[in-house]
Design a protein around this motif. Structure first.
Motif, PDB file in Angstrom:
ATOM      1  N   LEU A 276       0.830  -1.199   0.000  1.00  0.00           N
ATOM      2  CA  LEU A 276       0.000   0.000   0.000  1.00  0.00           C
ATOM      3  C   LEU A 276       0.866   1.252   0.000  1.00  0.00           C
ATOM      4  O   LEU A 276       2.097   1.192   0.013  1.00  0.00           O
ATOM      5  CB  LEU A 276      -0.923  -0.001   1.207  1.00  0.00           C
ATOM      6  N   ALA A 277       0.217   2.419   0.024  1.00  0.00           N
ATOM      7  CA  ALA A 277       0.882   3.712   0.097  1.00  0.00           C
ATOM      8  C   ALA A 277       0.239   4.523   1.220  1.00  0.00           C
ATOM      9  O   ALA A 277      -0.859   4.202   1.694  1.00  0.00           O
ATOM     10  CB  ALA A 277       0.770   4.462  -1.227  1.00  0.00           C
ATOM     11  N   ALA A 278       0.939   5.576   1.648  1.00  0.00           N
ATOM     12  CA  ALA A 278       0.406   6.442   2.705  1.00  0.00           C
ATOM     13  C   ALA A 278       0.940   7.860   2.523  1.00  0.00           C
ATOM     14  O   ALA A 278       2.029   8.059   1.978  1.00  0.00           O
ATOM     15  CB  ALA A 278       0.784   5.908   4.085  1.00  0.00           C
ATOM     16  N   ALA A 279       0.159   8.820   2.972  1.00  0.00           N
ATOM     17  CA  ALA A 279       0.561  10.221   2.957  1.00  0.00           C
ATOM     18  C   ALA A 279      -0.244  10.947   4.026  1.00  0.00           C
ATOM     19  O   ALA A 279      -1.196  10.392   4.593  1.00  0.00           O
ATOM     20  CB  ALA A 279       0.345  10.844   1.583  1.00  0.00           C
ATOM     21  N   VAL A 280       0.133  12.192   4.298  1.00  0.00           N
ATOM     22  CA  VAL A 280      -0.497  12.970   5.371  1.00  0.00           C
ATOM     23  C   VAL A 280      -1.184  14.186   4.780  1.00  0.00           C
ATOM     24  O   VAL A 280      -0.630  14.879   3.909  1.00  0.00           O
ATOM     25  CB  VAL A 280       0.554  13.398   6.410  1.00  0.00           C
ATOM     26  N   SER A 281      -2.406  14.457   5.251  1.00  0.00           N
ATOM     27  CA  SER A 281      -3.141  15.643   4.837  1.00  0.00           C
ATOM     28  C   SER A 281      -4.034  16.100   5.982  1.00  0.00           C
ATOM     29  O   SER A 281      -4.702  15.273   6.612  1.00  0.00           O
ATOM     30  CB  SER A 281      -3.993  15.348   3.597  1.00  0.00           C
ATOM     31  N   GLY A 282      -4.047  17.402   6.248  1.00  0.00           N
ATOM     32  CA  GLY A 282      -4.918  17.948   7.277  1.00  0.00           C
ATOM     33  C   GLY A 282      -4.684  17.362   8.656  1.00  0.00           C
ATOM     34  O   GLY A 282      -5.633  17.211   9.420  1.00  0.00           O
ATOM     35  N   GLY A 283      -3.438  17.027   8.973  1.00  0.00           N
ATOM     36  CA  GLY A 283      -3.135  16.464  10.275  1.00  0.00           C
ATOM     37  C   GLY A 283      -3.567  15.027  10.454  1.00  0.00           C
ATOM     38  O   GLY A 283      -3.613  14.527  11.583  1.00  0.00           O
ATOM     39  N   LYS A 284      -3.861  14.341   9.365  1.00  0.00           N
ATOM     40  CA  LYS A 284      -4.286  12.943   9.432  1.00  0.00           C
ATOM     41  C   LYS A 284      -3.462  12.089   8.476  1.00  0.00           C
ATOM     42  O   LYS A 284      -3.001  12.568   7.426  1.00  0.00           O
ATOM     43  CB  LYS A 284      -5.777  12.822   9.115  1.00  0.00           C
ATOM     44  N   LEU A 285      -3.293  10.831   8.847  1.00  0.00           N
ATOM     45  CA  LEU A 285      -2.564   9.872   8.034  1.00  0.00           C
ATOM     46  C   LEU A 285      -3.552   9.110   7.165  1.00  0.00           C
ATOM     47  O   LEU A 285      -4.563   8.601   7.653  1.00  0.00           O
ATOM     48  CB  LEU A 285      -1.803   8.903   8.941  1.00  0.00           C
ATOM     49  N   VAL A 286      -3.264   9.035   5.875  1.00  0.00           N
ATOM     50  CA  VAL A 286      -4.158   8.373   4.931  1.00  0.00           C
ATOM     51  C   VAL A 286      -3.411   7.199   4.294  1.00  0.00           C
ATOM     52  O   VAL A 286      -2.332   7.378   3.723  1.00  0.00           O
ATOM     53  CB  VAL A 286      -4.646   9.345   3.843  1.00  0.00           C
ATOM     54  N   ALA A 287      -3.961   5.991   4.422  1.00  0.00           N
ATOM     55  CA  ALA A 287      -3.372   4.782   3.852  1.00  0.00           C
ATOM     56  C   ALA A 287      -4.323   4.225   2.800  1.00  0.00           C
ATOM     57  O   ALA A 287      -5.542   4.192   3.010  1.00  0.00           O
ATOM     58  CB  ALA A 287      -3.117   3.749   4.951  1.00  0.00           C
ATOM     59  N   PHE A 288      -3.770   3.733   1.684  1.00  0.00           N
ATOM     60  CA  PHE A 288      -4.633   3.305   0.582  1.00  0.00           C
ATOM     61  C   PHE A 288      -3.899   2.316  -0.321  1.00  0.00           C
ATOM     62  O   PHE A 288      -2.687   2.322  -0.436  1.00  0.00           O
ATOM     63  CB  PHE A 288      -5.100   4.511  -0.235  1.00  0.00           C
ATOM     64  N   GLY A 289      -4.702   1.450  -0.970  1.00  0.00           N
ATOM     65  CA  GLY A 289      -4.179   0.509  -1.941  1.00  0.00           C
ATOM     66  C   GLY A 289      -3.579  -0.736  -1.313  1.00  0.00           C
ATOM     67  O   GLY A 289      -3.735  -1.004  -0.125  1.00  0.00           O
ATOM     68  N   GLY A 290      -2.901  -1.532  -2.134  1.00  0.00           N
ATOM     69  CA  GLY A 290      -2.302  -2.783  -1.703  1.00  0.00           C
ATOM     70  C   GLY A 290      -2.882  -3.963  -2.463  1.00  0.00           C
ATOM     71  O   GLY A 290      -3.810  -3.811  -3.273  1.00  0.00           O
ATOM     72  N   GLU A 291      -2.335  -5.162  -2.199  1.00  0.00           N
ATOM     73  CA  GLU A 291      -2.754  -6.358  -2.928  1.00  0.00           C
ATOM     74  C   GLU A 291      -2.887  -7.542  -1.979  1.00  0.00           C
ATOM     75  O   GLU A 291      -2.350  -7.547  -0.872  1.00  0.00           O
ATOM     76  CB  GLU A 291      -1.735  -6.688  -4.030  1.00  0.00           C
ATOM     77  N   TYR A 292      -3.621  -8.554  -2.449  1.00  0.00           N
ATOM     78  CA  TYR A 292      -3.748  -9.818  -1.720  1.00  0.00           C
ATOM     79  C   TYR A 292      -3.605 -10.946  -2.727  1.00  0.00           C
ATOM     80  O   TYR A 292      -3.731 -10.743  -3.940  1.00  0.00           O
ATOM     81  CB  TYR A 292      -5.095  -9.892  -0.983  1.00  0.00           C
ATOM     82  N   PHE A 293      -3.331 -12.177  -2.217  1.00  0.00           N
ATOM     83  CA  PHE A 293      -2.982 -13.280  -3.101  1.00  0.00           C
ATOM     84  C   PHE A 293      -3.925 -14.478  -2.988  1.00  0.00           C
ATOM     85  O   PHE A 293      -3.852 -15.389  -3.805  1.00  0.00           O
ATOM     86  CB  PHE A 293      -1.542 -13.727  -2.830  1.00  0.00           C
ATOM     87  N   ASP A 294      -4.781 -14.511  -1.986  1.00  0.00           N
ATOM     88  CA  ASP A 294      -5.708 -15.631  -1.873  1.00  0.00           C
ATOM     89  C   ASP A 294      -6.886 -15.426  -2.826  1.00  0.00           C
ATOM     90  O   ASP A 294      -7.129 -14.327  -3.320  1.00  0.00           O
ATOM     91  CB  ASP A 294      -6.192 -15.799  -0.428  1.00  0.00           C
ATOM     92  N   ASN A 295      -7.609 -16.511  -3.090  1.00  0.00           N
ATOM     93  CA  ASN A 295      -8.789 -16.468  -3.969  1.00  0.00           C
ATOM     94  C   ASN A 295      -8.484 -15.845  -5.336  1.00  0.00           C
ATOM     95  O   ASN A 295      -9.290 -15.086  -5.890  1.00  0.00           O
ATOM     96  CB  ASN A 295      -9.932 -15.700  -3.289  1.00  0.00           C
ATOM     97  N   GLY A 296      -7.315 -16.149  -5.862  1.00  0.00           N
ATOM     98  CA  GLY A 296      -6.950 -15.637  -7.169  1.00  0.00           C
ATOM     99  C   GLY A 296      -6.219 -14.318  -7.155  1.00  0.00           C
ATOM    100  O   GLY A 296      -5.696 -13.884  -8.182  1.00  0.00           O
ATOM    101  N   GLY A 297      -6.191 -13.641  -6.000  1.00  0.00           N
ATOM    102  CA  GLY A 297      -5.464 -12.390  -5.879  1.00  0.00           C
ATOM    103  C   GLY A 297      -6.256 -11.189  -6.360  1.00  0.00           C
ATOM    104  O   GLY A 297      -7.223 -11.299  -7.123  1.00  0.00           O
ATOM    105  N   GLY A 298      -5.864 -10.020  -5.898  1.00  0.00           N
ATOM    106  CA  GLY A 298      -6.529  -8.789  -6.288  1.00  0.00           C
ATOM    107  C   GLY A 298      -5.924  -7.594  -5.590  1.00  0.00           C
ATOM    108  O   GLY A 298      -4.879  -7.693  -4.939  1.00  0.00           O
ATOM    109  N   VAL A 299      -6.578  -6.457  -5.743  1.00  0.00           N
ATOM    110  CA  VAL A 299      -6.099  -5.211  -5.146  1.00  0.00           C
ATOM    111  C   VAL A 299      -7.208  -4.601  -4.287  1.00  0.00           C
ATOM    112  O   VAL A 299      -8.393  -4.858  -4.494  1.00  0.00           O
ATOM    113  CB  VAL A 299      -5.648  -4.204  -6.223  1.00  0.00           C
ATOM    114  N   TYR A 300      -6.781  -3.787  -3.315  1.00  0.00           N
ATOM    115  CA  TYR A 300      -7.721  -3.187  -2.375  1.00  0.00           C
ATOM    116  C   TYR A 300      -8.158  -1.799  -2.828  1.00  0.00           C
ATOM    117  O   TYR A 300      -7.317  -0.948  -3.138  1.00  0.00           O
ATOM    118  CB  TYR A 300      -7.073  -3.046  -0.996  1.00  0.00           C
TER     119      TYR A 300
END
Length: 360
Positions: A276-300
């Motif tokens: 995943l990735a992360a960045a800060v805005s407005g005094g808050k931490l924002v985390a987003f994205g990433g991947e998984y591998f079970d059930n054929g795999g995919g992205v969040y």
């Protein structure tokens, strides 16, 4: 697909790398609502994943990564450096929720000394540093390196500085308290250092003093893992998510105090996400994205917003194009999600750039 299988798939797709064409900078004017949410921005000149961009002097820097040149799947290691500058936005009218957003096109600058994937970029003391990562060599494309390579925008040159004491990659790196901090990731388990299975999770924490061109060790992260996301929030180095070679995705979250040289656990991510990735805005931490591998795999698609005063996460607006291996940076009060792949592993790599404005 197991995690090791994923890396073999990526390795099978890769071919030799070559520098891309230069891209002139011009200003793209686009009207964008002041409402919260995601908005498209000028795309990268290449389809790239496994990148760790940074910001310096109002510019976004992206270097290296796994590149898809002849199709949607990765087939090369990039040495390219792309830079984009953002112009101040101007509100129009007293009542219209409209503004002019001016992002310059991405410009191609001097390439890295060699193609690398997973180099961590950090803007620090007027320079951009590319730290660690992997290169092709010695029978594989996962030769982990300790390099500290510094870029100066005015001269458009890269210079090798003192390397880390050990090869390190899939890490988190930030500028904090006058030092560059690098923590969590993977290192070689033994003498072999060419393929993904040669490396294991680490919690090592290294600090670079640019004034002395030297590295020292700091308190290690208590939860070794790789492919986490890191950012500076309220003077502390936060690391969230990630994955373990033998244990899958992680929801762990720690914050490092550089004065006390200690780590403390914080509220975990509501969902375990690695890559995943992360960045800060407005005094808050924002985390987003990433991947998984079970059930054929995919992205969040999920976006999570952390309030440090409450030590609490809440859901944000889902990504319009979910991706993993993407980069996240903040400029002003907005967050840029850069590149990455819309399928797990090396498939469907994109050049997308999208920008998030949080609700007030």
């Amino acid at each position: 697909m197991t995690q090791i299988d994923r890396r073999f798939v990526v390795g099978a797709l890769l071919a030799t790398a070559a520098s891309g064409p230069a891209f002139g900078a011009r200003c793209r004017i686009a009207r964008a609502s002041l409402d919260a949410g995601w908005w498209p921005r000028p795309g990268l000149p290449a389809r790239i994943q496994e990148i760790y961009p940074t910001v310096l002097d109002g510019r976004i820097f992206v270097a290296g990564g796994l590149e898809a040149r002849d199709g949607p799947d990765v087939d090369a290691i990039s040495d390219q450096l792309f830079v984009m500058r953002r112009q101040t936005e101007v509100a129009i009218g007293d009542t219209e929720a409209i503004r002019i957003a001016c992002d310059f096109d991405w410009e191609s600058r001097a390439p890295l000394p060699e193609p690398r994937h997973h180099p961590n970029l950090v803007g620090h003391d007027g320079f951009v540093y590319a730290i660690g990562g992997f290169r092709a060599g010695n029978g594989g494309i996962w030769e982990m390196i300790p390099n500290t390579t510094r870029y100066e925008l005015g001269s458009d040159e890269w210079v090798e500085m003192a390397p880390m004491p050990v090869p390190y990659a899939e890490t988190c790196a930030v500028s904090l308290g006058g030092l560059i901090h690098v923590a969590t990731g993977r290192q070689p388990d033994a003498a072999a250092n060419a393929n993904w299975p040669d490396h294991g999770d680490r919690g090592d924490h290294l600090a670079y003093d640019a004034s002395r061109d030297s590295w020292t060790r700091r308190a290690p992260n208590p939860n070794p893992r790789n492919s986490a996301a890191g950012a500076v929030l309220n003077g502390q180095f936060h690391i969230v998510g990630g994955r373990r070679v033998g244990g899958g995705n992680s929801d762990q979250h720690e914050a490092y105090d550089p004065v006390a040289d200690t780590w403390q656990s914080r509220a975990p991510l509501p969902q375990a996400q690695g890559g995943l990735a992360a960045a800060v805005s407005g005094g808050k931490l924002v985390a987003f994205g990433g991947e998984y591998f079970d059930n054929g795999g995919g992205v969040y698609p999920q976006v999570w917003i952390y309030d440090p005063e409450l030590d609490h996460w809440q859901a944000g607006p889902d990504m319009p194009t979910p991706r993993h291996g993407l980069g996240g940076v903040s400029l002003g009060d907005e967050i840029y999600a850069i590149g990455g792949a819309s399928s797990a592993s090396g498939r469907n790599t994109t050049n997308l750039v999208q920008r998030l404005r949080l609700a007030e």
